[in-house]
Design an enzyme around this catalytic site. Sequence first.
Site, PDB file in Angstrom:
ATOM      1  N   THR A   1     119.449  50.267 -15.935  1.00 45.13           N
ATOM      2  CA  THR A   1     120.243  50.662 -14.689  1.00 45.13           C
ATOM      3  C   THR A   1     121.604  51.280 -15.150  1.00 45.13           C
ATOM      4  OG1 THR A   1     121.009  48.190 -14.433  1.00 45.13           O
ATOM      5  CG2 THR A   1     118.967  49.111 -13.217  1.00 45.13           C
TER       6      THR A   1
ATOM      7  N   ASP B   1     129.753  43.003 -15.835  1.00 48.86           N
ATOM      8  CA  ASP B   1     128.559  43.113 -17.150  1.00 48.86           C
ATOM      9  C   ASP B   1     129.456  43.245 -18.357  1.00 48.86           C
ATOM     10  OD1 ASP B   1     127.040  42.902 -14.981  1.00 48.86           O
ATOM     11  OD2 ASP B   1     126.390  44.920 -14.943  1.00 48.86           O
TER      12      ASP B   1
END
EC number: 2.7.1.23
Length: 264
Positions: A161, A45
């Site tokens: 998240t 990510d």
Amino acid sequence: MKFAITSKGDQTSNALMQKMKTYLLDFHLEYDENQPDVVISVGGDGTLLYAFHRYRNRLDKTAFVGVHTGHLGFYADWVPEEIEKLVIAIAKTPFQVVEYPLLEIIIRYIDGGKEARYLALNECTIKSVEGSLVIDVEIKGQLFETFRGDGLCISTPSGSTAYNKSLGGAILHPSLQAIQIAEMASINNRVFRTVGSPLILPDHHTCMFKPVNDADFQITIDHLTLLHKDVKSIQCRVANEKIRFARFRAFPFWQRVRESFVCD
């Protein structure tokens, strides 16, 4: 179609990057780091966050797709064993574009100088350079509270998240047009009081943060940490721009949440 590839920089990611580049060139796609139609992120990510900021000025023209070479990520949804399948999909299949909201941050200064504008894919955090953060929180032009504590985290649904979750914030589906404000260790007693819960604001609401005393702040925009001095206000809202992801198959968000946080 033009493509570019960004890599985490480790040996595995670099090898996959070169392999994919070779395959895609064999399919007669054009490699273009400046004006790509598709950007492939190989890593995690964090690698995709880097790619997003690199190409933030052409978000309406570039779509992103991620290959993860470490832990399962929320943005990187292909694995190394699937790169041949991904290459064929990119070369031969018209992809679906999925758009997710971004966070706009505008910082204004006491001296009236040029304001600074940023876009965040995950979140923006606000902390005082020294001591506790004391800042007025305004929503839609009205004072909501005076926050006192370690800091504030303003996140996108995509970023809910990440740091937001560790602060007790809610997990939002990334298709929702909203931002979320979560507190970092707020001070609550008989003198000082905050709402104490995360706030979710729709896209037509703007929040403004105004210093009460200290005007120097440590502000993060995703992975970038910046020092801003003589700050008059920090404005946050859902940005007009969106990030575009190239989808070649279903993206099971809640399954990804379960695999990341619930399953063994």
